[in-house]
Design an enzyme around this catalytic site. Structure first.
Site, PDB file in Angstrom:
ATOM      1  N   HIS A  62      -3.982   1.459  27.379  1.00  0.00           N
ATOM      2  CA  HIS A  62      -3.920  -0.004  27.273  1.00  0.00           C
ATOM      3  C   HIS A  62      -2.497  -0.571  27.236  1.00  0.00           C
ATOM      4  CE1 HIS A  62      -8.170  -0.051  27.052  1.00  0.00           C
ATOM      5  NE2 HIS A  62      -8.352   0.035  25.760  1.00  0.00           N
ATOM      6  N   HIS A 120     -10.508  -7.488  26.664  1.00  0.00           N
ATOM      7  CA  HIS A 120     -11.171  -6.473  25.850  1.00  0.00           C
ATOM      8  C   HIS A 120     -12.084  -7.104  24.793  1.00  0.00           C
ATOM      9  CE1 HIS A 120     -11.876  -2.621  24.125  1.00  0.00           C
ATOM     10  NE2 HIS A 120     -10.841  -2.026  24.682  1.00  0.00           N
ATOM     11  N   GLU A 154     -15.488  -4.025  30.188  1.00  0.00           N
ATOM     12  CA  GLU A 154     -14.123  -4.346  30.600  1.00  0.00           C
ATOM     13  C   GLU A 154     -14.007  -4.156  32.103  1.00  0.00           C
ATOM     14  OE1 GLU A 154     -11.645  -1.697  27.978  1.00  0.00           O
ATOM     15  OE2 GLU A 154     -13.642  -1.502  27.116  1.00  0.00           O
TER      16      GLU A 154
HETATM   17  C1  BGC Z   1     -11.445   2.634  25.708  1.00  0.00           C
HETATM   18  C2  BGC Z   1     -11.827   3.383  24.470  1.00  0.00           C
HETATM   19  C3  BGC Z   1     -10.976   2.913  23.311  1.00  0.00           C
HETATM   20  C4  BGC Z   1     -11.167   1.408  23.162  1.00  0.00           C
HETATM   21  C5  BGC Z   1     -10.336   0.803  22.056  1.00  0.00           C
HETATM   22  C6  BGC Z   1     -11.663   1.167  25.457  1.00  0.00           C
HETATM   23  O1  BGC Z   1     -11.257   0.441  26.587  1.00  0.00           O
HETATM   24  O2  BGC Z   1     -12.167   3.054  26.841  1.00  0.00           O
HETATM   25  O3  BGC Z   1     -11.666   4.769  24.662  1.00  0.00           O
HETATM   26  O4  BGC Z   1     -11.329   3.573  22.126  1.00  0.00           O
HETATM   27  O5  BGC Z   1     -10.846   0.765  24.368  1.00  0.00           O
HETATM   28  O6  BGC Z   1      -9.006   1.085  22.231  1.00  0.00           O
END
Ligand code: BGC
Length: 353
Positions: free
Chosen positions: A110, A181, A317
């Site tokens: 991310h 998110h 997402e």
């Molecule tokens: C990911 C997860 C992660 C979550 C929070 C999601 O987009 O695929 O693996 O735990 O975000 O960070």
């Protein structure tokens, strides 16, 4: 119940000389979205249910301070420069290797240590239903090349969709993959888990992952697997199946390859019986990550004072596939000078009586 709005005062601050605030968008149906320019975060989204009670269908905190101190869930934020994982935080572009923060086991997640979820965006509210956010990510910020100018527009439409448009341009070749998110619970945030929500995903395959959640590079058909959501089923039906991919993710945490037949495709539909709220997700992106909140900490207390816990929400997402910079066979995430990145996603709500 009428919407219980967050108090804008609890989001006011000056961070590195930039003003943080909470903006409120309204539409003709009485829906309300509250968004802070800290991380471009959708902090609340009030939708009327079948009994004319408003429900806040997204998880989040009641103050800026909590967003700053509990960033790991990325509740409602804009994620970038690269949503999801890049293997070992490395990729090569035009023969040059770039090193990014390793912030998720051995991988990059991310956007790194201070991703777009944790920066202050410049904000403008041209009309009561629209917010425009801009941010310039400097060359080599979090290890990514190029000055990247990003714009995100949130529009709460009168057809009851939160429509998110993304644009980006760069002055050096780079990679970009932007998403939002949000964690949804169509019973309202804090009201239990999402295992009985019905879900349908228009995807015949998914990008299967290794034990560190990095795509193996293969597209695996969903046929005869618990990941098949082509026909509507509850999220809980197969979530605990003895299937390696689910064991790795501790539940669903997978990028679905959307069956595309137009530019803005219906990726998924989620429904909740007690509120009658249905959410359709439309996107121009080729993938959607279904994440069933497997790692939501049960130490978190949400904005209305209720405790959160694993599976208290689900995320859809919209995105390019994880680790695309290292997977030449996946749709490209490379952005070159003079090109423009653009994508659109809508989360559209309706009510079944
Ligand atoms: C990911 C997860 C992660 C979550 C929070 C999601 O987009 O695929 O693996 O735990 O975000 O960070």
């Amino acid at each position: 119940m009428a919407p219980q709005l967050l108090n804008p005062k609890d989001f006011e601050a000056l961070i590195n000389g930039k003003r943080v605030a909470l903006y409120t968008l309204k539409n003709a149906q009485g829906s309300i979205a509250q968004i802070t320019n800290y991380g471009g975060t959708l902090a609340s989204l009030w939708i009327k249910d079948k009994n004319n009670n408003f429900k806040d269908v997204v998880l989040g905190y009641k103050s800026l301070h909590e967003y700053q101190t509990n960033p790991n869930a990325y509740f409602g934020s804009i994620v970038g420069r690269y949503a999801n994982r890049i293997a070992k935080g490395k990729f090569t572009l035009d023969n040059k290797t770039y090193n990014l923060a390793v912030n998720n086991g051995e991988n990059h997640l991310h956007g790194g240590t201070t991703g777009f979820d944790a920066v202050v965006w410049d904000a403008k509210q041209p009309t009561g239903d629209t917010l425009e956010l801009t941010y310039v990510s400097a060359d080599m910020e979090e290890g990514y090349p190029g000055n990247l100018a990003v714009k995100v527009q949130y529009h709460l439409t009168d057809k009851n969709a939160i429509k998110i448009k993304y644009w980006a341009i760069t002055d050096k070749t780079t990679v970009v993959n932007l998403t939002n998110h949000s964690y949804f619970n169509l019973k309202g945030e804090g009201n239990g888990d999402i295992l009985d929500h019905k879900l349908q995903i228009n995807a015949s395959s998914f990008t299967s992952v290794d034990t560190t959640c990095i795509p193996t590079g293969e597209l695996t058909a969903v046929d005869d697997t618990p990941l098949d959501f082509r026909k509507e089923k509850t999220i809980g039906k197969d979530i605990n199946a003895d299937y390696e991919q689910l064991i790795i993710g501790n539940g669903y945490d997978h990028n679905y390859v959307i069956d595309q037949n137009t530019t803005l495709n219906l990726a998924a539909t989620a429904k909740e019986a007690s509120t009658g709220i249905t959410m359709n997700v439309y996107t121009t992106e080729p993938g959607v990550q279904l994440y069933t909140g497997n790692f939501i900490s049960d130490k978190l207390v949400g904005k209305s004072g209720k405790k959160y816990h694993p599976r208290a929400a689900f995320c859809l997402e919209t995105q390019h596939y994880p680790d695309s910079p290292n997977k030449p066979q996946f749709p490209t995430v490379v952005l070159r000078p003079k090109e423009e990145y653009h994508s659109v996603t809508l989360y559209k709500f309706s009510v079944a009586k």
